[in-house]
Scaffold this motif. Structure first.
Motif, PDB file in Angstrom:
ATOM      1  N   ILE A 119     -41.642 -20.405 -33.562  1.00 32.78           N
ATOM      2  CA  ILE A 119     -43.068 -19.966 -32.988  1.00 32.78           C
ATOM      3  C   ILE A 119     -43.322 -18.697 -33.533  1.00 32.78           C
ATOM      4  CG2 ILE A 119     -44.191 -19.459 -31.069  1.00 32.78           C
ATOM      5  CD1 ILE A 119     -42.991 -22.062 -29.609  1.00 32.78           C
ATOM      6  N   GLU A 120     -42.009 -17.843 -33.444  1.00 31.79           N
ATOM      7  CA  GLU A 120     -42.463 -16.442 -33.784  1.00 31.79           C
ATOM      8  C   GLU A 120     -42.802 -16.139 -35.176  1.00 31.79           C
ATOM      9  OE1 GLU A 120     -39.233 -14.354 -32.309  1.00 31.79           O
ATOM     10  OE2 GLU A 120     -39.643 -14.839 -30.145  1.00 31.79           O
ATOM     11  N   LYS A 121     -41.962 -16.980 -36.084  1.00 28.62           N
ATOM     12  CA  LYS A 121     -42.117 -16.941 -37.477  1.00 28.62           C
ATOM     13  C   LYS A 121     -43.424 -17.362 -37.755  1.00 28.62           C
ATOM     14  CE  LYS A 121     -39.949 -18.818 -41.681  1.00 28.62           C
ATOM     15  NZ  LYS A 121     -38.720 -19.603 -42.425  1.00 28.62           N
ATOM     16  N   HIS A 122     -43.739 -18.750 -37.628  1.00 28.70           N
ATOM     17  CA  HIS A 122     -45.025 -19.308 -38.071  1.00 28.70           C
ATOM     18  C   HIS A 122     -46.399 -19.136 -37.291  1.00 28.70           C
ATOM     19  CE1 HIS A 122     -42.609 -21.454 -40.921  1.00 28.70           C
ATOM     20  NE2 HIS A 122     -41.784 -21.809 -39.808  1.00 28.70           N
ATOM     21  N   ASN A 123     -46.072 -18.477 -36.274  1.00 33.24           N
ATOM     22  CA  ASN A 123     -47.274 -18.270 -35.251  1.00 33.24           C
ATOM     23  C   ASN A 123     -48.414 -19.370 -35.160  1.00 33.24           C
ATOM     24  OD1 ASN A 123     -49.153 -16.652 -33.708  1.00 33.24           O
ATOM     25  ND2 ASN A 123     -50.064 -15.809 -35.339  1.00 33.24           N
ATOM     26  N   PRO A 124     -48.026 -20.686 -34.790  1.00 31.50           N
ATOM     27  CA  PRO A 124     -48.761 -21.786 -34.823  1.00 31.50           C
ATOM     28  C   PRO A 124     -49.837 -21.593 -33.605  1.00 31.50           C
ATOM     29  CG  PRO A 124     -46.730 -22.217 -33.513  1.00 31.50           C
ATOM     30  CD  PRO A 124     -46.695 -20.944 -34.060  1.00 31.50           C
ATOM     31  N   ASP A 125     -50.875 -22.619 -33.917  1.00 32.86           N
ATOM     32  CA  ASP A 125     -51.986 -22.883 -32.698  1.00 32.86           C
ATOM     33  C   ASP A 125     -51.598 -23.902 -31.958  1.00 32.86           C
ATOM     34  OD1 ASP A 125     -54.446 -21.203 -33.888  1.00 32.86           O
ATOM     35  OD2 ASP A 125     -53.565 -22.137 -35.624  1.00 32.86           O
ATOM     36  N   VAL A 126     -50.645 -24.574 -32.404  1.00 31.74           N
ATOM     37  CA  VAL A 126     -50.233 -25.885 -31.657  1.00 31.74           C
ATOM     38  C   VAL A 126     -48.844 -26.077 -31.934  1.00 31.74           C
ATOM     39  CG1 VAL A 126     -50.321 -28.429 -31.268  1.00 31.74           C
ATOM     40  CG2 VAL A 126     -52.494 -27.042 -31.497  1.00 31.74           C
ATOM     41  N   VAL A 127     -47.845 -26.503 -30.861  1.00 26.56           N
ATOM     42  CA  VAL A 127     -46.613 -27.026 -31.052  1.00 26.56           C
ATOM     43  C   VAL A 127     -46.510 -28.344 -30.470  1.00 26.56           C
ATOM     44  CG1 VAL A 127     -43.953 -26.402 -30.507  1.00 26.56           C
ATOM     45  CG2 VAL A 127     -45.749 -24.417 -30.693  1.00 26.56           C
ATOM     46  N   ILE A 128     -46.008 -29.382 -31.295  1.00 26.28           N
ATOM     47  CA  ILE A 128     -45.553 -30.567 -30.939  1.00 26.28           C
ATOM     48  C   ILE A 128     -44.347 -30.915 -31.358  1.00 26.28           C
ATOM     49  CG2 ILE A 128     -46.221 -33.018 -31.233  1.00 26.28           C
ATOM     50  CD1 ILE A 128     -49.074 -32.161 -32.326  1.00 26.28           C
ATOM     51  N   CYS A 129     -43.291 -30.870 -30.228  1.00 26.33           N
ATOM     52  CA  CYS A 129     -42.004 -31.414 -30.574  1.00 26.33           C
ATOM     53  C   CYS A 129     -41.992 -33.096 -30.333  1.00 26.33           C
ATOM     54  CB  CYS A 129     -40.946 -31.072 -29.206  1.00 26.33           C
ATOM     55  SG  CYS A 129     -41.337 -29.080 -29.136  1.00 26.33           S
ATOM     56  N   VAL A 130     -41.119 -33.564 -31.419  1.00 27.02           N
ATOM     57  CA  VAL A 130     -41.099 -34.938 -31.452  1.00 27.02           C
ATOM     58  C   VAL A 130     -39.566 -35.389 -31.342  1.00 27.02           C
ATOM     59  CG1 VAL A 130     -41.553 -36.874 -33.004  1.00 27.02           C
ATOM     60  CG2 VAL A 130     -42.845 -34.900 -33.161  1.00 27.02           C
ATOM     61  N   GLY A 131     -39.392 -36.455 -30.550  1.00 30.54           N
ATOM     62  CA  GLY A 131     -38.145 -37.098 -30.148  1.00 30.54           C
ATOM     63  C   GLY A 131     -38.064 -38.788 -30.486  1.00 30.54           C
ATOM     64  N   GLN A 132     -36.966 -39.157 -30.315  1.00 29.23           N
ATOM     65  CA  GLN A 132     -36.566 -40.524 -30.593  1.00 29.23           C
ATOM     66  C   GLN A 132     -36.506 -40.981 -29.122  1.00 29.23           C
ATOM     67  OE1 GLN A 132     -33.246 -42.127 -33.032  1.00 29.23           O
ATOM     68  NE2 GLN A 132     -32.373 -42.730 -31.186  1.00 29.23           N
ATOM     69  N   ALA A 133     -37.019 -42.186 -28.956  1.00 29.89           N
ATOM     70  CA  ALA A 133     -36.846 -42.870 -27.588  1.00 29.89           C
ATOM     71  C   ALA A 133     -36.691 -44.466 -27.927  1.00 29.89           C
ATOM     72  CB  ALA A 133     -38.058 -42.797 -26.819  1.00 29.89           C
ATOM     73  N   GLY A 134     -35.215 -44.745 -28.222  1.00 30.71           N
ATOM     74  CA  GLY A 134     -35.034 -46.018 -28.586  1.00 30.71           C
ATOM     75  C   GLY A 134     -35.296 -47.027 -27.735  1.00 30.71           C
ATOM     76  N   GLY A 135     -36.023 -48.181 -28.003  1.00 33.09           N
ATOM     77  CA  GLY A 135     -36.390 -49.220 -27.142  1.00 33.09           C
ATOM     78  C   GLY A 135     -37.787 -49.245 -26.850  1.00 33.09           C
ATOM     79  N   ARG A 136     -38.617 -48.027 -26.914  1.00 36.95           N
ATOM     80  CA  ARG A 136     -40.023 -48.109 -26.692  1.00 36.95           C
ATOM     81  C   ARG A 136     -40.502 -48.832 -27.976  1.00 36.95           C
ATOM     82  NH1 ARG A 136     -41.585 -42.287 -24.025  1.00 36.95           N
ATOM     83  NH2 ARG A 136     -39.889 -42.195 -22.384  1.00 36.95           N
ATOM     84  N   THR A 137     -41.722 -49.339 -27.721  1.00 44.66           N
ATOM     85  CA  THR A 137     -42.762 -49.998 -28.819  1.00 44.66           C
ATOM     86  C   THR A 137     -43.615 -49.258 -29.307  1.00 44.66           C
ATOM     87  OG1 THR A 137     -43.906 -51.084 -27.045  1.00 44.66           O
ATOM     88  CG2 THR A 137     -41.855 -52.257 -27.863  1.00 44.66           C
ATOM     89  N   GLN A 138     -44.046 -48.243 -28.803  1.00 43.59           N
ATOM     90  CA  GLN A 138     -45.204 -47.405 -28.967  1.00 43.59           C
ATOM     91  C   GLN A 138     -45.038 -45.817 -29.237  1.00 43.59           C
ATOM     92  OE1 GLN A 138     -46.856 -48.643 -25.195  1.00 43.59           O
ATOM     93  NE2 GLN A 138     -48.720 -49.326 -26.217  1.00 43.59           N
ATOM     94  N   ILE A 139     -45.936 -45.214 -30.034  1.00 46.33           N
ATOM     95  CA  ILE A 139     -45.772 -43.932 -30.032  1.00 46.33           C
ATOM     96  C   ILE A 139     -46.440 -43.130 -28.737  1.00 46.33           C
ATOM     97  CG2 ILE A 139     -46.599 -41.456 -31.051  1.00 46.33           C
ATOM     98  CD1 ILE A 139     -46.665 -42.985 -33.575  1.00 46.33           C
TER      99      ILE A 139
END
Length: 214
Positions: free
Chosen positions: A57-77
């Protein structure tokens, strides 16, 4: 130009691939509607994951941060609605840490709401043919840990930056032996790209039924 920082974890447990990292790597450097997407690899490690994203965040100075992770077994995003202030690890992280019933931030709020327009993101993903739904739990492993830690950092240090977390399913090559639900990497990438654009463009979320009965 607006910026979205997309983070993805490295493989953990017995997995040799993490679809979150593979998906955000495909989006790295892409510019959509004058919005730049930036990928950041994050270790599946308590505390260190938060530090890596804070530095990003400090390096890129984004407007939005979206963290993405795996949830094995789910059928949708599944964009997450809330992060809770608890670590309760069923398995060790990638450095052997296994906190149980410990706060992420001592004395911090019990929870942080996402500041992303998650229901509008879901609506747009579905319109694009991507299965998506609200999730009301990010678990109690490193995904929730990072989600809470990032939201706490933004609340304290960068309240103008919006943030949140999205869980994605397994990709097919992870399910050859277990028969679990999966989604193609191409569809995941399509969904995340659309969600990132909406996260920048839409300030106020829509009111749309997305709750569950249990």
């Amino acid at each position: 130009m607006k910026k979205v920082l997309l983070t993805g974890f490295d493989p953990f447990g017995k997995e040799t691939i993490n679809p979150a990292l593979e998906a955000v790597k495909q989006l790295d450097g892409l510019v959509v509607d004058d919005i730049e997407l930036i990928a950041l690899e994050v270790p599946t490690v308590f505390q260190k994951s938060i530090e890596v994203v804070q530095n990003g965040i400090e390096k890129h100075n984004p407007d939005v941060v979206i963290c993405v992770g795996q949830a094995g077994g789910r059928t949708q995003i599944t964009p997450e609605r809330v992060a809770v202030n608890i670590d309760d690890a069923r398995i060790p992280d990638n450095e052997g840490n296994q906190p149980i019933d410990e706060p992420i931030v001592e004395g911090g709020p019990a929870a942080y709401w996402t500041t992303l327009p998650i229901k509008k993101m879901i609506q747009e993903m579905r319109r694009a043919g991507v299965p998506a739904a609200v999730s009301n739990t990010a678990g109690t492993f490193v995904c929730n840990h990072l989600f809470y830690g990032v939201m706490h950092h933004l609340h304290e240090q960068a309240p103008h930056v919006r943030g949140g977390f999205i869980h994605i399913p397994f990709i097919p090559e992870q399910t050859l032996e277990n028969g679990a639900a999966s989604m193609s990497l191409d569809v995941i990438v399509k969904g995340l790209k659309g969600a990132a654009v909406i996260a920048v463009k839409v300030k106020d979320d829509i009111r749309d039924g997305g709750g569950t009965l249990h």
